[in-house]
Design an enzyme around this catalytic site. Structure first.
Site, PDB file in Angstrom:
ATOM      1  N   HIS A   1      -2.958   6.423   4.535  1.00 18.79           N
ATOM      2  CA  HIS A   1      -1.524   6.519   4.792  1.00 18.79           C
ATOM      3  C   HIS A   1      -1.029   7.876   4.302  1.00 18.79           C
ATOM      4  CE1 HIS A   1      -1.467   2.434   5.924  1.00 18.79           C
ATOM      5  NE2 HIS A   1      -0.793   1.888   4.942  1.00 18.79           N
TER       6      HIS A   1
ATOM      7  N   CYS B   1       0.811  -1.226   0.000  1.00 17.24           N
ATOM      8  CA  CYS B   1       0.000   0.000   0.000  1.00 17.24           C
ATOM      9  C   CYS B   1       0.839   1.268   0.000  1.00 17.24           C
ATOM     10  CB  CYS B   1      -0.930   0.005   1.217  1.00 17.24           C
ATOM     11  SG  CYS B   1      -0.138  -0.498   2.754  1.00 17.24           S
TER      12      CYS B   1
END
Lengths: 344, 344
Positions: free
Chosen positions: B249, B129
């Site tokens: 994130h 990710c």
């Protein structure tokens, strides 16, 4: 043993309370102590070494007879009252940014540049919290291997923005499902146009923006580091980010050294450095974290790795209590260092 | 229009649920769909395009007749079942790290290297990710100015560690006063010896440690970036940190380019890049944050600044939903790109 009349200006704030605690804890040679604040906080009771004091409203005459005045009540208060205190013979140790970049004012982290205290003209500036912990870890590397470049990304706690920010995080954190729509009135900057929730978020803004796209907080880290380390040519870059952490600033720091020591050399330099605790044992999951650093005096360093491409490059993870070493303790250590160097 | 038989392996997990949502939302040309998981989750109901399906326990025969299998059920499950799916004629798009660094397996972010899909041997790997969102922002800079060095510090959400980590954060966040002593059983790594509270903390460990002191997460970012961008000599360094953020994130990235564009050139390159949204207006406090990026498809980039010492250096703040672009969406986009390129 010589004792000193001490004033704490901003006694009701988060840092002011820590200043009082540090004076007690370190048995600072206090003769008399005066707690000062704005009229709003005047009259509040405060305990010091078992005796109850009342916070007094600060006026210029409050500093008559004071030897050491610890200031942490905002830049405009320092600009107004620090000269009044100096005029009356006090040495001012100022935790705001008001005088930090003034050429006549030493900016001091005792572990790094305590000799600069000898050059003072009444005011000594305490650096920004995120600068202090970083230079404590950089100084031993500079001394032993030379320092060329620093790139830091910060992970900063809300207590750096005061008690209101702590209360806001607490209220928002209690309402998990509503996080994106949480009421926000304090962060990133109380006086800013827009406010954002900090719980379950990361805000890449601390203080206002300057014209070059960096924030004042980032420029403080850049300029203060050069001044404290006496190196105009040191390349420093900073990205400062506020996190849902109550107390304890963390920093991911990339440094390029002039030399190319081994990672064990770097660890040893840090382990031997004053005020620094090496906390670096990955196989046992030992590394610093803000929840463990809160309430402690030291600067904790871990996750030390050599860069995989540049033998002069190293990565560090630096954590400290932003109210203690980042503010109150460093101010008290400045006073202690002046006593030790017989400047005061 | 051609339609495809699709399987989702790991359908009950956080990413598996997002995969289903993405297939629906993007009107993916599904003929039949099968939801697979371990025996523990078998029997759960799942809605897809208004029809109720039951999650089935995965066995090798589950992949008979499947054209596209999206895997997100852990590395060991992928190692066991991906070859079985390929044997039966399916193309596997695997979101685990099991095959990412396998020379025979393309590792693909469609915005960056979709041509690599033509080289597949049945399995295509979906990157980590934190790698995906970073390379989306780096690729336009590489294409226009050349890319030499990347130093990234991450600010990663707990949803990357699954639903158990989200629940742990939620429980801990509700008990503000007890933060340092909060019960912790999931983070930093479920299987690790020691667990630490994540609420009001920052944990500088994601995944286990490798022998060189970097974590597997950090080495994934380093190695995957080089592979996706086809540049063995690109210098990449990463420090990966887990935060009390649910989803989204963030990354503080320092890049050194071969060229020295203006900051406006860099902003324009990012504004024009596929899948990237430029969100950079400091004077109006416009910059990306995880709370606003959660639930969105794009990679958001802001806080773009030229380094003050190196005209080739730039600082970026990159935020994306780690479950969407960081996992489920990128997997579905890989499938779409294979259709578009007539590989499937």
């Amino acid at each position: 043993m010589k004792t000193y009349n001490v004033a704490i200006m901003g006694a009701s704030g988060a840092v002011g309370q820590q200043m009082k605690d540090q004076l007690e804890k370190r048995n600072f040679p206090v003769k008399e102590i005066v707690f000062l604040a704005s009229s709003r906080s005047a009259g509040q009771e405060i305990e010091f070494n078992g005796k109850t004091h009342l916070i007094q409203e600060a006026v210029p005459e409050s500093f008559e007879g004071i030897d050491i005045a610890l200031f942490s009540a905002g830049g405009s208060i320092s600009e107004k009252f620090a000269p009044e205190a100096v005029k009356r013979g006090a040495v001012v140790i100022d935790n705001t940014s008001a005088f930090r970049m003034d050429k006549e004012v030493p900016l001091v982290v005792p572990e790094v540049n305590k000799k600069d205290l000898t050059l003072h003209n009444g005011i000594i500036a305490n650096p920004n919290c995120s600068t202090i912990q970083m230079v404590c870890a950089l100084q031993p590397l500079k001394e032993q291997y030379g320092l060329k470049k620093v790139v830091v990304s910060t992970y900063q706690a809300v207590s750096g923005a005061g008690l209101a920010a702590i209360n806001e995080l607490k209220a928002q954190a209690a309402d998990f499902e509503n996080a994106p729509n949480a009421e926000a009135n304090v962060l990133p900057v109380k006086s800013a146009e827009r406010h954002f929730p900090i719980a379950f978020n990361a805000i890449p803004q601390i203080d206002q923006f300057t014209d070059n796209g960096y924030t004042f907080e980032e420029m403080k880290m850049i300029n203060e580091t050069k001044k404290i380390m006496h190196d105009e040519h040191l390349a420093v870059a900073a990205t400062c980010v506020r996190l849902p952490v109550v107390t304890g600033h963390s920093e991911s720091v990339y440094v390029e050294l002039a030399g190319a020591p081994t990672v064990d050399d770097v660890k040893k330099a840090l382990a031997d450095a004053p005020g620094v605790v090496l906390m670096d044992d990955p196989s046992n999951q030992v590394y610093p974290m803000p929840l463990m650093a809160a309430g402690k005096d030291e600067v904790f360093v871990g996750r030390i790795r050599q860069d995989l491409d540049n033998p002069n490059g190293f990565h560090l993870w630096i954590v400290a209590d932003n109210l203690i070493k980042g503010a109150a303790l460093n101010s008290v250590q400045i006073a202690e260092s002046m006593i030790e160097q017989e400047i005061i």
